[in-house]
Design a protein around this motif. Structure first.
Motif, PDB file in Angstrom:
ATOM      1  N   ILE A 112       0.835  -1.203   0.000  1.00  0.00           N
ATOM      2  CA  ILE A 112       0.000   0.000   0.000  1.00  0.00           C
ATOM      3  C   ILE A 112       0.869   1.251   0.000  1.00  0.00           C
ATOM      4  CG2 ILE A 112      -1.754   1.281   1.296  1.00  0.00           C
ATOM      5  CD1 ILE A 112      -2.684  -1.488   2.379  1.00  0.00           C
ATOM      6  N   THR A 113       1.796   1.326   0.949  1.00  0.00           N
ATOM      7  CA  THR A 113       2.685   2.497   1.003  1.00  0.00           C
ATOM      8  C   THR A 113       3.618   2.515  -0.199  1.00  0.00           C
ATOM      9  OG1 THR A 113       4.251   1.269   2.391  1.00  0.00           O
ATOM     10  CG2 THR A 113       2.621   2.638   3.512  1.00  0.00           C
ATOM     11  N   ALA A 116       1.683   4.067  -3.049  1.00  0.00           N
ATOM     12  CA  ALA A 116       1.432   5.481  -2.737  1.00  0.00           C
ATOM     13  C   ALA A 116       2.694   6.319  -2.932  1.00  0.00           C
ATOM     14  CB  ALA A 116       0.909   5.628  -1.314  1.00  0.00           C
ATOM     15  N   ALA A 145      -4.172   2.475  -1.172  1.00  0.00           N
ATOM     16  CA  ALA A 145      -3.131   3.473  -1.410  1.00  0.00           C
ATOM     17  C   ALA A 145      -3.723   4.757  -1.967  1.00  0.00           C
ATOM     18  CB  ALA A 145      -2.080   2.905  -2.378  1.00  0.00           C
ATOM     19  N   GLN A 251       8.036  -0.462  -1.836  1.00  0.00           N
ATOM     20  CA  GLN A 251       7.448  -1.386  -0.870  1.00  0.00           C
ATOM     21  C   GLN A 251       8.521  -2.132  -0.084  1.00  0.00           C
ATOM     22  OE1 GLN A 251       7.343  -4.963  -0.759  1.00  0.00           O
ATOM     23  NE2 GLN A 251       8.737  -5.165  -2.474  1.00  0.00           N
TER      24      GLN A 251
END
Length: 284
Positions: A112-113, A116, A145, A251
């Motif tokens: 997710i990060t 993003a 994200a 990631q």
């Protein structure tokens, strides 16, 4: 003289089936060398069933591994195995990081990060609307994200409408007809392909992006090929693009920092090393 316990190398790795294709060992090895850390990051092939996965995790914990990244098909297994689950892993229903400690096994999701941060590299304020192609596990992470980036109008298009509706219902999204995806890109700020379409050995992704906002970001989460037909088309039209390699590098940061304790810099030198490896493999 034998090393003391405090002097033993830090051990971490990536588990999957298959796993030999993973670029993660290269990323972590480069960061460890830059930081002067005595550590090893090892690819570990684990058969696809849960019992084998759990048995291997127990073995890694017993020999002192700090943690592992988890890739297909074990991301849901990682969630099941963990003693503690972060919100970032619970929400998408999958984990790509396991950290081992005396307190137990912690499951997290840095996909997710990772996505993003890859988008933020192109635009720190990417807009409010997006169309996500696909409705699998990767799409769930991408949706989260996008929400973390402040996007509020997120639409889903998937070849199977039922799966699209399931994802839309879980995250309060709009569903678009797959056959009309080329018409669904009007006024969106970000287009993301999370399907395998366009990947090496897979059918092409058929979409007309001529109606896309000229400033819109176009992303594809695969990195084989590094520049898919979608990204080539978008780049030729002047769109900022985000490839799967950008997501992969970002990631990896949380795991390296947690397990090795060093600085993890995503930069052009790291990308160049990974691109070189991809080119080498393409010649084999």
């Amino acid at each position: 003289m034998a090393k003391t316990l405090e002097q033993t190398p830090i051990l971490a790795g990536v588990v999957g089936h298959p796993v030999s294709h993973s670029l993660s060992p290269i990323i972590h090895t480069i960061w460890a060398q830059r930081a002067g850390i005595d550590g090893y990051y090892i690819p570990i092939a684990v058969p696809p069933d849960y019992d084998d996965f759990a048995r291997v995790m127990e073995s890694l914990r017993n020999v002192g591994f700090a943690g592992v990244n988890v890739t297909i098909p074990h991301k849901e297994h990682a969630l099941r195995y963990a003693d503690i689950v972060s919100d970032a892993a619970r929400q998408p229903g999958a984990a790509n990081m396991l950290t081992f400690s005396e307190d137990g096994c912690l499951a997290e999701n840095s996909d997710i990060t990772g996505f993003a941060e890859a988008v933020r590299e192109k635009n720190s304020a990417p807009g409010t609307s997006a169309l996500v192609l696909g409705a699998g596990g990767a799409a769930r992470g991408v949706v989260l994200a996008l929400k973390s980036l402040g996007l509020t109008d997120i639409r889903i298009a998937n070849r199977t409408m039922e799966r699209a509706k399931d994802l839309a219902g879980a995250f309060d999204l709009a569903v678009m007809d797959w056959k009309k995806k080329s018409e669904a890109i009007d006024n969106i700020d970000l287009l993301v392909n999370t399907t395998s379409l366009g990947m090496s050995g897979q059918p092409p992704l058929e979409i007309d992006i001529s109606g896309l906002n000229p400033a819109a970001i176009v992303a594809d989460i695969v990195y084989t090929p590094l520049k898919t037909a979608l990204l080539e088309d978008a780049e030729s039209k002047g769109h900022p693009i985000v490839d799967g390699l950008a997501m992969l590098m970002h990631q990896a940061v949380p795991g390296f920092q947690k397990w090795f304790g060093g600085h993890a810099q995503v930069d052009e030198a790291l990308r160049a090393a990974l691109v070189s490896e991809l080119e080498r493999r393409a010649k084999i």
